[in-house]
Design a protein around this motif. Sequence first.
Motif, PDB file in Angstrom:
ATOM      1  N   GLN A 146       0.850  -1.187   0.000  1.00 28.85           N
ATOM      2  CA  GLN A 146       0.000   0.000   0.000  1.00 28.85           C
ATOM      3  C   GLN A 146       0.891   1.243   0.000  1.00 28.85           C
ATOM      4  O   GLN A 146       1.973   1.232   0.587  1.00 28.85           O
ATOM      5  N   VAL A 147       0.438   2.313  -0.650  1.00 29.09           N
ATOM      6  CA  VAL A 147       1.165   3.578  -0.644  1.00 29.09           C
ATOM      7  C   VAL A 147       0.184   4.684  -0.265  1.00 29.09           C
ATOM      8  O   VAL A 147      -0.967   4.689  -0.723  1.00 29.09           O
ATOM      9  N   ARG A 148       0.623   5.573   0.598  1.00 32.30           N
ATOM     10  CA  ARG A 148      -0.218   6.681   1.039  1.00 32.30           C
ATOM     11  C   ARG A 148       0.605   7.959   1.119  1.00 32.30           C
ATOM     12  O   ARG A 148       1.778   7.935   1.486  1.00 32.30           O
ATOM     13  N   GLY A 149      -0.042   9.066   0.778  1.00 34.90           N
ATOM     14  CA  GLY A 149       0.523  10.382   1.017  1.00 34.90           C
ATOM     15  C   GLY A 149      -0.082  10.905   2.306  1.00 34.90           C
ATOM     16  O   GLY A 149      -1.284  10.749   2.533  1.00 34.90           O
ATOM     17  N   LEU A 150       0.740  11.482   3.158  1.00 34.50           N
ATOM     18  CA  LEU A 150       0.277  11.975   4.450  1.00 34.50           C
ATOM     19  C   LEU A 150       0.675  13.437   4.624  1.00 34.50           C
ATOM     20  O   LEU A 150       1.717  13.866   4.136  1.00 34.50           O
ATOM     21  N   ARG A 151      -0.161  14.180   5.327  1.00 30.27           N
ATOM     22  CA  ARG A 151       0.113  15.583   5.624  1.00 30.27           C
ATOM     23  C   ARG A 151      -0.086  15.825   7.101  1.00 30.27           C
ATOM     24  O   ARG A 151      -1.058  15.358   7.696  1.00 30.27           O
ATOM     25  N   LYS A 152       0.828  16.579   7.683  1.00 30.95           N
ATOM     26  CA  LYS A 152       0.735  16.912   9.104  1.00 30.95           C
ATOM     27  C   LYS A 152      -0.313  18.010   9.272  1.00 30.95           C
ATOM     28  O   LYS A 152      -0.332  18.994   8.527  1.00 30.95           O
ATOM     29  N   THR A 153      -1.199  17.809  10.222  1.00 28.19           N
ATOM     30  CA  THR A 153      -2.212  18.821  10.536  1.00 28.19           C
ATOM     31  C   THR A 153      -2.149  19.114  12.030  1.00 28.19           C
ATOM     32  O   THR A 153      -1.650  18.316  12.819  1.00 28.19           O
ATOM     33  N   ILE A 154      -2.674  20.256  12.379  1.00 35.54           N
ATOM     34  CA  ILE A 154      -2.748  20.654  13.779  1.00 35.54           C
ATOM     35  C   ILE A 154      -4.187  20.457  14.228  1.00 35.54           C
ATOM     36  O   ILE A 154      -5.117  20.995  13.622  1.00 35.54           O
ATOM     37  N   LEU A 155      -4.371  19.690  15.284  1.00 32.23           N
ATOM     38  CA  LEU A 155      -5.699  19.422  15.814  1.00 32.23           C
ATOM     39  C   LEU A 155      -6.152  20.551  16.724  1.00 32.23           C
ATOM     40  O   LEU A 155      -5.404  21.484  17.030  1.00 32.23           O
ATOM     41  N   PHE A 156      -7.358  20.460  17.192  1.00 32.75           N
ATOM     42  CA  PHE A 156      -8.017  21.497  17.993  1.00 32.75           C
ATOM     43  C   PHE A 156      -7.156  22.015  19.142  1.00 32.75           C
ATOM     44  O   PHE A 156      -7.034  23.202  19.348  1.00 32.75           O
ATOM     45  N   ARG A 157      -6.532  21.150  19.872  1.00 35.36           N
ATOM     46  CA  ARG A 157      -5.747  21.563  21.045  1.00 35.36           C
ATOM     47  C   ARG A 157      -4.276  21.795  20.723  1.00 35.36           C
ATOM     48  O   ARG A 157      -3.429  21.796  21.612  1.00 35.36           O
ATOM     49  N   GLY A 158      -3.962  21.965  19.478  1.00 34.96           N
ATOM     50  CA  GLY A 158      -2.575  22.205  19.093  1.00 34.96           C
ATOM     51  C   GLY A 158      -1.766  20.939  18.908  1.00 34.96           C
ATOM     52  O   GLY A 158      -0.576  21.006  18.622  1.00 34.96           O
ATOM     53  N   GLU A 159      -2.392  19.782  19.041  1.00 36.27           N
ATOM     54  CA  GLU A 159      -1.695  18.516  18.831  1.00 36.27           C
ATOM     55  C   GLU A 159      -1.510  18.288  17.341  1.00 36.27           C
ATOM     56  O   GLU A 159      -2.354  18.652  16.543  1.00 36.27           O
TER      57      GLU A 159
END
Length: 132
Positions: free
Chosen positions: A113-126
Amino acid sequence: MQGIIPINDPNTVVLFSKLLTKTDLELQLIVPSDVLQRYPILDQNGHVSKFIISFDKNGKRWEFPLATRNTGPHPKPTVPPASWHPFVAEYGLRAGDSVLFYTRRDDLPDKIQVRGLRKTILFRGEESWVEV
């Protein structure tokens, strides 16, 4: 959320992941050199393949040929632009995103399997990685 890769699932085997650089996106994907020693990419007959044949989250098949860059003291496996750039374009990958190649222990050797991933900031800054 459905579609997120369960990295902590004991049946998931990460072949490699890579934080993408400008070079990876504009030229070729440089694959970590230890990947082929740790996890030889096998074809359906169990032989070492010169392709990473993988499937994205939509089931689309991607064939990434492996080439070897022989500059420097250690040869580096690379994925040439002709096969890599269409994947980058389809998922809108950019510098700082990540690519993940993985399989599951109960899958056939050619079911990568191959996936592209992106870092996101969640509600509490996580921070969290999500599929693109």
